[in-house]
Design a protein around this motif. Structure first.
Motif, PDB file in Angstrom:
ATOM      1  N   TRP A 156      32.774  47.174 -45.343  1.00 25.05           N
ATOM      2  CA  TRP A 156      33.580  46.597 -44.163  1.00 25.05           C
ATOM      3  C   TRP A 156      34.829  45.783 -44.957  1.00 25.05           C
ATOM      4  CZ3 TRP A 156      34.219  41.438 -42.219  1.00 25.05           C
ATOM      5  CH2 TRP A 156      34.610  41.379 -40.676  1.00 25.05           C
ATOM      6  N   LYS A 183      39.614  43.461 -37.535  1.00 26.89           N
ATOM      7  CA  LYS A 183      38.355  42.974 -38.253  1.00 26.89           C
ATOM      8  C   LYS A 183      38.763  41.641 -38.926  1.00 26.89           C
ATOM      9  CE  LYS A 183      38.448  46.952 -40.094  1.00 26.89           C
ATOM     10  NZ  LYS A 183      38.217  48.123 -41.192  1.00 26.89           N
ATOM     11  N   ASP A 186      36.251  42.544 -33.992  1.00 27.04           N
ATOM     12  CA  ASP A 186      35.223  42.623 -34.831  1.00 27.04           C
ATOM     13  C   ASP A 186      35.244  41.224 -35.751  1.00 27.04           C
ATOM     14  OD1 ASP A 186      32.989  43.177 -36.382  1.00 27.04           O
ATOM     15  OD2 ASP A 186      33.922  45.040 -37.258  1.00 27.04           O
TER      16      ASP A 186
END
Ligand code: ADP
Length: 485
Positions: free
Chosen positions: A132, A5, A39
């Motif tokens: 997130w 991420k 991501d």
């Protein structure tokens, strides 16, 4: 291997807002990380000068009117989003009209410090509200300098970020975001102001880049030579000692090029495509460039191209003593696209005034023209005083436009000296930052151009180089993985 991420934070991202290579790199890296299945989400301000292109910007309903408390005042921002063209990565735009509606990306207004402090806070707040927690905050240049400090302090309580690592990429150490120490109070850092380099505060200033260098987990810069150079007094812009101290966390990764945007086989801005296998279209582009700029086409006159921000960094002061004589005494054309300091504008205006059939200076910013110059020129001049990476010489190589460069930073890493004896190398490289050296390199290039077979080979050597992001992105992924352990 599990995907990562990655929060990519940048003050400019191509194709939305661009003043230089930083935008190209943030946009392309985002795209290629997405291609690799990571991501990646990108964060930047919503400037009034933003280019919408075909993108539709959607307000994010749970990210509206979010307060950020500074000392004595509160700013509110909202978020719009769209996908990065050419891939599926989401870009989050931080909308705060009072700060970002200024008619230009950067300003010299007294609240410049606040514009980018808000960008750092907003990025973290958006991540929180999305739930997130990035593995990596990939930060770019001084505008992101506060974020690692905020992460260690204001946002340290949030377990969401407990495993997040910060990478600060230095695209140009010459720009550091230095403000008066008065702003510290306004930033509302409270006791954490202790974590700002104290020698700066004693000198009545605050330096965002320096804060970022001190508090990021890792540092990178955009070429291996520049990574070494910035640790020297000559190139470190006052931060060389600090960078030497942190050399264990500093790495150089040469920028890539997005060949989907910059290649003569596919470029949508040029009238005829060409390739290593079929160079014939190059001449048509040269003719189109001449026509476009109102210069007479002459098959015996090589075209020299320049595209640049006209600042002392780019080294055009070296042309001042000899440009007029050089133009006067040769069949040649010179096309210049750029804007910046009066001194350099004057130099090129003056040349155009004296030789209107040979020189064209287009003052301003023009993406389409920049592609045509790359395609239609024979040579490209970059005599930089320093050059962290430089993209135009890499674009030039791909378009068979032979670069004339000073051996510094990324120019040294990407262009190899042409040796006429065995036709090896990709360009004309000079070492010392003085006019005689540049003139020598331009003379050498000019003479070589008249040897058609050698020139053809030189073009082909350059066109065969591969600086694709497809390859370079792996270096960043390796670094990210090393960081997350
Ligand atoms: P820097 O980031 O120092 O300006 P780079 O060579 O890394 O230099 O990147 C410059 C980028 O900006 C290139 O993509 C170049 O084509 C573009 N550029 C610079 N000036 C102009 C201009 N006047 N018009 C269009 N594009 C420009």
């Amino acid at each position: 291997m599990p995907s990562l991420k990655i929060a990519m934070v940048s003050s400019e991202i191509h194709p939305f807002a661009k003043t230089g290579g930083l935008a190209d790199v943030s946009g392309a890296l985002g795209k290629y990380l997405d291609f690799r299945g990571h991501d990646v989400r990108l964060f930047m301000p919503y400037y009034d000068v933003l280019k919408h292109g075909e993108s539709h910007f959607q307000p994010v309903d749970f990210l509206q009117n979010i307060p950020v408390a500074f000392n004595g005042f509160t700013l509110y921002f909202s978020v719009l989003t769209t996908t990065l063209p050419g891939c599926n990565a989401d870009v989050y735009f931080i909308h705060c009209e009072g700060l970002y509606n200024r008619g230009s990306i950067y300003t010299d207004h007294g609240d410049e410090y606040l514009r980018y402090a808000l960008m750092c806070h907003a990025t973290l707040l958006i991540c929180q509200r999305m739930g997130w927690g990035p593995d990596i905050f990939h930060l770019n240049d001084w505008q992101c300098g506060l974020l690692p400090l905020l992460l260690k302090t204001h946002y340290q309580w949030d377990g969401l970020f407990s495993r997040s690592k910060t990478l600060l990429s230095i695209h140009n150490i010459g720009y550091q975001g230095v403000f008066s120490a008065e702003v510290v109070d306004k930033l509302n850092l409270g006791p954490y102001a202790m974590m700002i380099p104290q020698e700066d505060l004693a000198g009545d200033m605050i330096n965002y880049m320096k804060i970022g260098l001190v508090h990021s987990d890792r540092l990178s810069t955009v070429s291996t030579t520049y990574a070494w150079e910035i640790q020297t007094e000559e190139y470190g812009a006052g931060l060389h000692n600090l960078l030497r101290h942190f050399s264990h966390k500093l790495v150089g990764i040469v920028n890539g090029v997005d060949y989907e945007e910059w290649s003569p086989e596919a470029d949508p801005y040029i009238p005829r495509h060409f390739s290593r296998e079929d160079l014939s279209g190059k001449t048509d582009n040269k003719i189109a460039l001449m026509k476009n700029l109102g210069l007479p086409y002459d098959p015996d006159a090589p075209v020299y191209g320049i595209i640049a921000r006209l600042t002392p960094q780019k080294g055009f002061q070296l042309l001042e003593p000899f440009l007029l004589d050089f133009v006067a005494s040769r069949k040649m054309r010179l096309v210049v696209l750029g804007s910046g300091e009066g001194r350099f504008q004057h130099l090129f205006q003056h040349a155009q005034y004296h030789y209107p059939d040979k020189v064209c200076f287009y003052e301003g910013y023009n993406n389409a023209l920049s592609h045509l110059i790359e395609a239609g020129s024979d040579m490209f001049i970059m005599p930089s005083q320093y050059e962290p990476c430089g993209l135009n010489q890499i674009y030039s190589l791909r378009y068979g436009t032979v670069p004339i460069v000073r051996k510094t930073g990324g120019l040294a890493d990407t262009v190899q000296f042409y040796n006429w004896e065995d036709n090896s190398g990709t360009g004309f490289v000079f070492e010392y930052f003085n006019s005689d050296s540049l003139q020598w390199a331009m003379n050498y290039a000019h003479q070589t151009w008249h040897h058609k077979d050698s020139w053809r080979q030189l073009m082909l050597n350059g066109m065969a180089q591969d600086f694709s992001w497809d390859r370079q992105v792996e270096e960043y992924i390796r670094l990210y993985r090393e960081m997350v352990g």
